[in-house]
Write an enzyme that holds these catalytic residues in place. Structure first.
Site, PDB file in Angstrom:
ATOM      1  N   LYS A   1       4.539  42.368   6.333  1.00 26.75           N
ATOM      2  CA  LYS A   1       4.441  43.756   5.855  1.00 26.75           C
ATOM      3  C   LYS A   1       3.806  43.801   4.453  1.00 26.75           C
ATOM      4  CE  LYS A   1       6.284  46.182   9.309  1.00 26.75           C
ATOM      5  NZ  LYS A   1       5.504  47.055  10.165  1.00 26.75           N
TER       6      LYS A   1
ATOM      7  N   ASP B   1      15.573  49.787  18.673  1.00 29.92           N
ATOM      8  CA  ASP B   1      15.826  48.453  19.243  1.00 29.92           C
ATOM      9  C   ASP B   1      15.610  47.363  18.187  1.00 29.92           C
ATOM     10  OD1 ASP B   1      16.497  49.548  21.617  1.00 29.92           O
ATOM     11  OD2 ASP B   1      14.646  49.014  22.672  1.00 29.92           O
TER      12      ASP B   1
ATOM     13  N   TYR C   1       8.788  38.673   8.547  1.00 34.18           N
ATOM     14  CA  TYR C   1       8.644  40.139   8.605  1.00 34.18           C
ATOM     15  C   TYR C   1       8.221  40.665   7.238  1.00 34.18           C
ATOM     16  CZ  TYR C   1       9.874  45.043   9.568  1.00 34.18           C
ATOM     17  OH  TYR C   1       9.856  46.417   9.739  1.00 34.18           O
TER      18      TYR C   1
HETATM   19  N1  LIG Z   1      13.637  50.542  12.557  1.00 35.53           N
HETATM   20  C1  LIG Z   1      13.599  50.406  11.246  1.00 35.53           C
HETATM   21  O1  LIG Z   1      14.625  50.466  10.549  1.00 35.53           O
HETATM   22  C2  LIG Z   1      12.283  50.181  10.546  1.00 35.53           C
HETATM   23  C3  LIG Z   1      12.298  50.120   9.142  1.00 35.53           C
HETATM   24  C4  LIG Z   1      11.091  49.958   8.468  1.00 35.53           C
HETATM   25  C5  LIG Z   1       9.925  49.844   9.192  1.00 35.53           C
HETATM   26  N2  LIG Z   1       9.946  49.885  10.553  1.00 35.53           N
HETATM   27  C6  LIG Z   1       8.673  49.775  11.245  1.00 35.53           C
HETATM   28  O2  LIG Z   1       8.554  50.860  12.150  1.00 35.53           O
HETATM   29  C7  LIG Z   1       7.696  50.475  13.245  1.00 35.53           C
HETATM   30  C8  LIG Z   1       8.372  50.793  14.554  1.00 35.53           C
HETATM   31  O3  LIG Z   1       9.572  50.046  14.644  1.00 35.53           O
HETATM   32  P1  LIG Z   1      10.803  50.478  15.568  1.00 35.53           P
HETATM   33  O4  LIG Z   1      12.009  50.328  14.752  1.00 35.53           O
HETATM   34  O5  LIG Z   1      10.502  51.764  16.240  1.00 35.53           O
HETATM   35  O6  LIG Z   1      10.796  49.250  16.588  1.00 35.53           O
HETATM   36  P2  LIG Z   1      10.986  49.198  18.171  1.00 35.53           P
HETATM   37  O7  LIG Z   1      11.888  50.275  18.646  1.00 35.53           O
HETATM   38  O8  LIG Z   1      11.332  47.775  18.446  1.00 35.53           O
HETATM   39  O9  LIG Z   1       9.517  49.524  18.712  1.00 35.53           O
HETATM   40  C9  LIG Z   1       8.450  48.650  18.461  1.00 35.53           C
HETATM   41  C10 LIG Z   1       7.256  49.088  19.273  1.00 35.53           C
HETATM   42  O10 LIG Z   1       6.194  48.154  19.056  1.00 35.53           O
HETATM   43  C11 LIG Z   1       5.730  47.722  20.327  1.00 35.53           C
HETATM   44  N3  LIG Z   1       5.096  46.406  20.273  1.00 35.53           N
HETATM   45  C12 LIG Z   1       5.629  45.214  19.926  1.00 35.53           C
HETATM   46  N4  LIG Z   1       4.711  44.233  20.043  1.00 35.53           N
HETATM   47  C13 LIG Z   1       3.574  44.830  20.484  1.00 35.53           C
HETATM   48  C14 LIG Z   1       2.265  44.363  20.800  1.00 35.53           C
HETATM   49  N5  LIG Z   1       1.938  43.066  20.738  1.00 35.53           N
HETATM   50  N6  LIG Z   1       1.338  45.260  21.184  1.00 35.53           N
HETATM   51  C15 LIG Z   1       1.644  46.574  21.277  1.00 35.53           C
HETATM   52  N7  LIG Z   1       2.864  47.071  21.030  1.00 35.53           N
HETATM   53  C16 LIG Z   1       3.808  46.207  20.627  1.00 35.53           C
HETATM   54  C17 LIG Z   1       6.964  47.734  21.202  1.00 35.53           C
HETATM   55  O11 LIG Z   1       6.598  47.666  22.585  1.00 35.53           O
HETATM   56  P3  LIG Z   1       7.627  47.125  23.728  1.00 35.53           P
HETATM   57  O12 LIG Z   1       8.515  48.283  24.073  1.00 35.53           O
HETATM   58  O13 LIG Z   1       6.709  46.723  24.811  1.00 35.53           O
HETATM   59  O14 LIG Z   1       8.385  45.981  23.126  1.00 35.53           O
HETATM   60  C18 LIG Z   1       7.530  49.079  20.791  1.00 35.53           C
HETATM   61  O15 LIG Z   1       6.822  50.118  21.385  1.00 35.53           O
HETATM   62  C19 LIG Z   1       7.413  48.983  13.032  1.00 35.53           C
HETATM   63  O16 LIG Z   1       6.183  48.839  12.369  1.00 35.53           O
HETATM   64  C20 LIG Z   1       8.544  48.553  12.127  1.00 35.53           C
HETATM   65  O17 LIG Z   1       8.199  47.402  11.379  1.00 35.53           O
HETATM   66  C21 LIG Z   1      11.101  50.048  11.246  1.00 35.53           C
END
Ligand SMILES: NC(=O)c1ccc[n+]([C@@H]2O[C@H](COP(=O)([O-])OP(=O)(O)OC[C@H]3O[C@@H](n4cnc5c(N)ncnc54)[C@H](OP(=O)(O)O)[C@@H]3O)[C@@H](O)[C@H]2O)c1
Length: 323
Positions: A249, A279, A245
């Protein structure tokens, strides 16, 4: 399904586009839940026409339905799996025919690049927010670490989604972004993508220098996977925990800087939403999705001719260092 537009909003979309009422058009990847859903909601609330994409048609259509119910009809659904070349080219074709340009691309879709222990899809529910209430941020991350496993398959899938996926969708939509008078790319990054997690100075320097190119980035990621397979991640100075990861990034950040330099007409920036309850973090985050989404949207809507090639921190989007 080509051009999978939610039928309840299709007619309104036609009117908006043909009547030239469309102001700005944004594509959000992984828009069906978590931070991506919030980004769609907040962009649409700001008057942007949003193409909410999701790899699963049902989940995507449900998200659009939810937004329509919130009084946001200017959201279109289109299927997109960022790891599927055909899916990418279908979206590009749809956007070209429908709008002829793209103003904002938010590369949000990503995966954790680890295998979860007690994987919820194996029958256990996600932990609730209450579980983490007495833990500070470090304890929560430590809980995450104890409840996952780094495997080669998950690492490879992580790089394919979080780095290659961003690269391929960006390349496919680049001509449309260049057709906009104010094209923007926001790559949703993470504090985990900072170069401080690399213990090798050589790797750090490579990922932080101006003469990096895509070919070298691909070579570095190949080398990482080889080291991972050989059990040499730590010995070679890659980040030890949540390795894939962090590497994906950091590589995406580096590639944003390369792209910003190559296309000065565009604004290409990275936005860190912070540690958010989704999630991906199994609800362990410190921030609500609304707060994480707000940072990303603030970067997407920066004033014209603003910064490019920059990293924006969580919590208000302060410009900060990639290191
Ligand atoms: N949560 C945090 O604390 C955090 C911190 C820093 C950065 N981020 C970044 O924020 C962004 C969103 O994360 P989140 O926390 O909202 O995660 P999340 O709730 O797990 O959502 C991830 C999203 O990406 C989609 N996805 C995964 N693989 C895919 C693919 N091959 N093609 C198209 N869509 C795909 C998932 O679809 P499905 O529903 O079909 O699985 C879901 O819509 C990511 O880039 C993550 O790295 C998150």
């Amino acid at each position: 399904m080509e051009g999978a537009v939610s039928s309840s909003v299709a007619t309104r979309q036609e009117t908006l586009v043909r009547g030239s009422a469309v102001d700005r058009i944004a594509v959000v990847t992984g828009g069906n839940k978590g931070i991506g859903f919030e980004v769609c909601r907040q962009l649409a609330s700001s008057g942007v026409t949003v193409v909410l994409t999701a790899r699963d048609e049902t989940r995507g259509a449900e998200a659009v339905y939810k937004l329509t119910g919130l009084g946001l009809p200017d959201v279109i659904f289109h299927q997109l799996d960022v790891t599927d070349a055909l899916s990418i080219s279908r979206l590009a074709g749809f956007l070209k025919n429908r709008f002829g340009r793209l103003d904002i691309l938010v590369n949000n879709a990503a995966i954790g690049a680890v295998e979860l222990v007690d994987e919820p899809s194996f029958g256990r529910p996600q932990p609730t927010v209450e579980k983490f209430i007495d833990m500070d941020g470090h304890e929560r991350v430590e809980w995450m670490w104890q409840n996952c496993r780094q495997t080669y398959a998950a690492a490879k899938q992580g790089l394919q989604t979080n780095f290659d996926g961003v690269k391929h969708i960006t390349e496919a939509l680049l001509p449309l972004l260049l057709s906009s008078s104010d094209g923007r790319i926001v790559n949703v990054t993470s504090g985990f993508g900072l170069l401080r997690f690399f213990r090798s100075d050589e790797l750090k320097q490579e990922l932080d220098v101006d003469n990096l190119d895509e070919e070298r980035l691909d070579e570095l990621l190949d080398a990482f996977l080889k080291d991972f397979e050989a059990g040499a991640v730590e010995a070679r100075g890659w980040p030890a925990e949540f390795s894939a990861y962090k590497v994906a990034k950091a590589a995406m950040n580096a590639s944003s800087r390369v792209m910003a330099r190559r296309h000065p007409a565009l604004r290409v920036n990275c936005a860190d939403p912070g540690y958010v309850r989704t999630d991906m973090t199994r609800n362990s985050g410190l921030l609500a999705p609304e707060e994480g989404g707000a940072t990303v949207v603030a970067v997407a809507l920066l004033p014209e001719r603003g910064p490019t090639g920059a990293f924006f921190d969580a919590g208000g989007g302060k410009e900060t260092s990639f290191v």
